[in-house]
Design a protein around this motif. Structure first.
Motif, PDB file in Angstrom:
ATOM      1  N   GLN A 158       0.902  -1.198  -0.268  1.00 59.14           N
ATOM      2  CA  GLN A 158      -0.094   0.180   0.004  1.00 59.14           C
ATOM      3  C   GLN A 158       1.174   1.755   0.171  1.00 59.14           C
ATOM      4  OE1 GLN A 158      -3.044  -0.206  -0.201  1.00 59.14           O
ATOM      5  NE2 GLN A 158      -3.046  -2.231  -0.305  1.00 59.14           N
ATOM      6  N   GLY A 159       2.101   1.146   0.338  1.00 59.86           N
ATOM      7  CA  GLY A 159       2.775   2.270   0.915  1.00 59.86           C
ATOM      8  C   GLY A 159       2.908   3.186   1.558  1.00 59.86           C
ATOM      9  N   ALA A 160       1.510   3.180   2.281  1.00 58.77           N
ATOM     10  CA  ALA A 160       1.202   3.951   4.263  1.00 58.77           C
ATOM     11  C   ALA A 160      -0.676   2.981   4.202  1.00 58.77           C
ATOM     12  CB  ALA A 160       0.745   5.306   3.709  1.00 58.77           C
ATOM     13  N   ALA A 161      -0.818   2.561   5.326  1.00 56.87           N
ATOM     14  CA  ALA A 161      -1.973   1.213   5.875  1.00 56.87           C
ATOM     15  C   ALA A 161      -1.694   2.376   6.989  1.00 56.87           C
ATOM     16  CB  ALA A 161      -1.628   0.618   5.646  1.00 56.87           C
TER      17      ALA A 161
ATOM     18  N   PHE B  16       0.988   3.983   8.831  1.00 56.71           N
ATOM     19  CA  PHE B  16       2.134   3.126   8.989  1.00 56.71           C
ATOM     20  C   PHE B  16       3.052   3.045   7.684  1.00 56.71           C
ATOM     21  CE2 PHE B  16      -0.410   2.230  12.653  1.00 56.71           C
ATOM     22  CZ  PHE B  16       1.030   2.232  13.365  1.00 56.71           C
ATOM     23  N   GLU B  17       4.579   3.157   7.799  1.00 48.43           N
ATOM     24  CA  GLU B  17       5.358   3.006   6.381  1.00 48.43           C
ATOM     25  C   GLU B  17       6.795   2.360   6.482  1.00 48.43           C
ATOM     26  OE1 GLU B  17       6.382   6.713   4.578  1.00 48.43           O
ATOM     27  OE2 GLU B  17       4.350   8.080   5.120  1.00 48.43           O
ATOM     28  N   LEU B  18       6.790   1.356   5.066  1.00 47.09           N
ATOM     29  CA  LEU B  18       8.222   0.743   5.781  1.00 47.09           C
ATOM     30  C   LEU B  18       9.328   1.808   5.854  1.00 47.09           C
ATOM     31  CD1 LEU B  18       8.733  -2.487   3.037  1.00 47.09           C
ATOM     32  CD2 LEU B  18       7.447  -2.162   5.232  1.00 47.09           C
ATOM     33  N   ASN B  19      10.198   1.530   6.901  1.00 44.37           N
ATOM     34  CA  ASN B  19      11.015   1.630   7.182  1.00 44.37           C
ATOM     35  C   ASN B  19      12.352   1.839   6.003  1.00 44.37           C
ATOM     36  OD1 ASN B  19      13.568   3.395   8.111  1.00 44.37           O
ATOM     37  ND2 ASN B  19      13.179   2.505  10.312  1.00 44.37           N
ATOM     38  N   PRO B  20      12.765   2.582   4.902  1.00 38.33           N
ATOM     39  CA  PRO B  20      13.843   2.631   4.191  1.00 38.33           C
ATOM     40  C   PRO B  20      15.664   2.008   5.062  1.00 38.33           C
ATOM     41  CG  PRO B  20      12.425   4.963   3.864  1.00 38.33           C
ATOM     42  CD  PRO B  20      12.278   4.223   4.842  1.00 38.33           C
ATOM     43  N   GLU B  21      15.137   2.873   5.576  1.00 34.03           N
ATOM     44  CA  GLU B  21      16.770   2.035   6.279  1.00 34.03           C
ATOM     45  C   GLU B  21      16.254   1.171   7.537  1.00 34.03           C
ATOM     46  OE1 GLU B  21      19.422   3.006   5.538  1.00 34.03           O
ATOM     47  OE2 GLU B  21      18.194   4.583   4.307  1.00 34.03           O
ATOM     48  N   GLY B  22      15.516   0.606   7.786  1.00 31.49           N
ATOM     49  CA  GLY B  22      14.877  -0.555   8.643  1.00 31.49           C
ATOM     50  C   GLY B  22      15.775  -2.164   7.982  1.00 31.49           C
TER      51      GLY B  22
END
Length: 416
Positions: free
Chosen positions: A28-31, A78-84
């Protein structure tokens, strides 16, 4: 049509549920929590617990959504953390090793390229290790592992051959074990076409597709069938080796031992032969200029004949597999792929033609040129993110808290 994973109710399914939530956020990119609960069939409290866990270890970040002015606080998304998490991708081709460090959302952060004799195993090992050590130098983010993409077929088959589009001596994959041990990172490998297909599934034009066929146009020609967002590998990991399907009776001799194979007419090596170039010269600025020049008669003649073969291949793929789309990626320059697609028009009649959305029938990768590196780096990321994961090798877990939270498993090496 995009498939949304569904959560499970058993306590033992908690790691799976976390993967489902993580994958939904990625798609989703963000949810918001409400979006997640509604779509993956988990209770609001379960979703809250999972998002808290994922945020606590840095895999996702929360942001206030921008909405029209209303009473109360806007909802949190919530979004994926690019630096995760980062991964290192290594792409092997005859005569060249490319590598890159990629973050959790598919951004290529740093890259390296070395030209060398890839048939010399110890020199190749030294080059790959040097690239990995350089790319990880100074990186504070967790490294999830190394992904290696290499030309197929893999293993001892009747068409494990020597030739300009194949890697000599790669029936023995112990060199990858040596790289894993020397780098002290988990290592995953696959043929380049499967890696590229998974890259398009996670970060490319196929993010919304459950099934598609990936056509990998590089020095050679490969393919991968994706079903339910997983690559079909066949009995020995060499499924959909489309480049070695004979299409011209009595045609050009192929390195696999047959003649008239599709790869002999549609590949970067075939272009090099037609232009009287060596394979390394395919990456020269002069060739790119020629490919962009419609007045170059030699290039145009090659594109016309290759386009005819590509038209045949598209019809064959559609009639045999009926994919929702055919995605074309690989290392070939975008300008060349566009000319080949133009030369392949009009497409032949098939079971796919006239049925679905014509704009989905053929899709060109937006990461053309980076497909192999991104596909390689995706292998460890896919292993961590996918809720439909097959068992894969994991000798050293990338990060204990991430591995425990997502239910990371150990098993046999993932290849092919």
């Amino acid at each position: 049509m995009r498939t949304i994973g569904r959560g499970a109710t058993q306590q033992s399914s908690a790691p799976y549920n976390r993967r489902v939530v993580l994958d939904f956020i990625r798609q989703q990119g963000a949810a918001s929590r409400k979006d997640i609960a509604d779509m993956v069939s988990l209770s609001p409290q379960t979703v809250a617990n999972i998002t808290n866990d994922l945020e606590s270890i840095g895999l996702i970040v929360s942001r206030r959504q921008k909405v029209d002015k209303t009473r109360g606080q806007p909802p949190i998304a919530f979004e994926l953390n690019p630096e995760g998490g980062h991964a290192i991708g290594v792409s092997l081709e005859p005569g060249r090793v490319s590598a890159a460090r990629v973050n959790l959302v598919g951004d290529v952060l740093e890259r390296s390229e070395i030209e060398l004799d890839t048939s010399h195993r110890q020199n190749l090992l030294a080059a790959m290790l040097a690239q990995v050590l350089q790319l990880r130098k100074g990186t504070r983010e967790r490294l999830w592992g190394i992904g290696v993409a290499l030309p197929g077929p893999l293993g001892a088959t009747d068409i494990s051959f020597l030739g300009p589009t194949a890697m000599e001596g790669w029936a023995d994959l112990s060199l990858l074990d040596e790289l894993r041990d020397a780098a002290r990172l988990p290592l995953f490998y696959s043929v380049d076409s499967v890696a590229g297909a998974l890259g398009e599934t996670l970060f490319g034009v196929a993010q919304s597709l459950d099934n598609f066929f990936y056509l990998h146009l590089g020095l050679g020609l490969g393919g991968a069938l994706v079903v339910n967002r997983n690559a079909y590998r066949g009995t020995n990991g060499n499924a959909t080796e489309i480049g070695h399907v004979p299409v011209v009776p009595g045609g050009l001799p192929c390195y696999c031992g047959n003649s008239g194979c599709l790869e002999r007419y549609v590949s970067m090596h075939a272009l090099a032969e037609a232009l009287g170039l060596s394979d390394p010269q395919l990456r020269s600025p002069q060739l790119l200029a020629r490919l962009a020049d419609p007045a170059d008669a030699v290039v145009e003649a090659w594109c016309q004949q290759a386009g005819e073969r590509l038209r045949d291949a598209i019809c064959m793929i559609e009639n045999m597999l009926d994919p929702r789309a055919i995605v074309i990626g690989g290392g070939a320059p975008k300008v060349l792929v566009e000319r080949l697609l133009a030369a392949a028009q009009p497409l032949r009649r098939s079971v796919r033609g006239g049925v679905g959305d014509p704009d989905l029938r053929l899709l060109l990768s937006e990461r053309q040129g980076d497909s192999s590196i991104l596909g390689a780096a995706v292998l460890p990321i896919y292993e961590m993110l996918s809720p439909r994961l097959e068992t894969v090798q994991q000798d050293r877990r990338p990060d204990a808290d991430v591995a425990e939270l997502l239910g990371h498993r150990s098993g046999g090496r993932w290849g092919g």
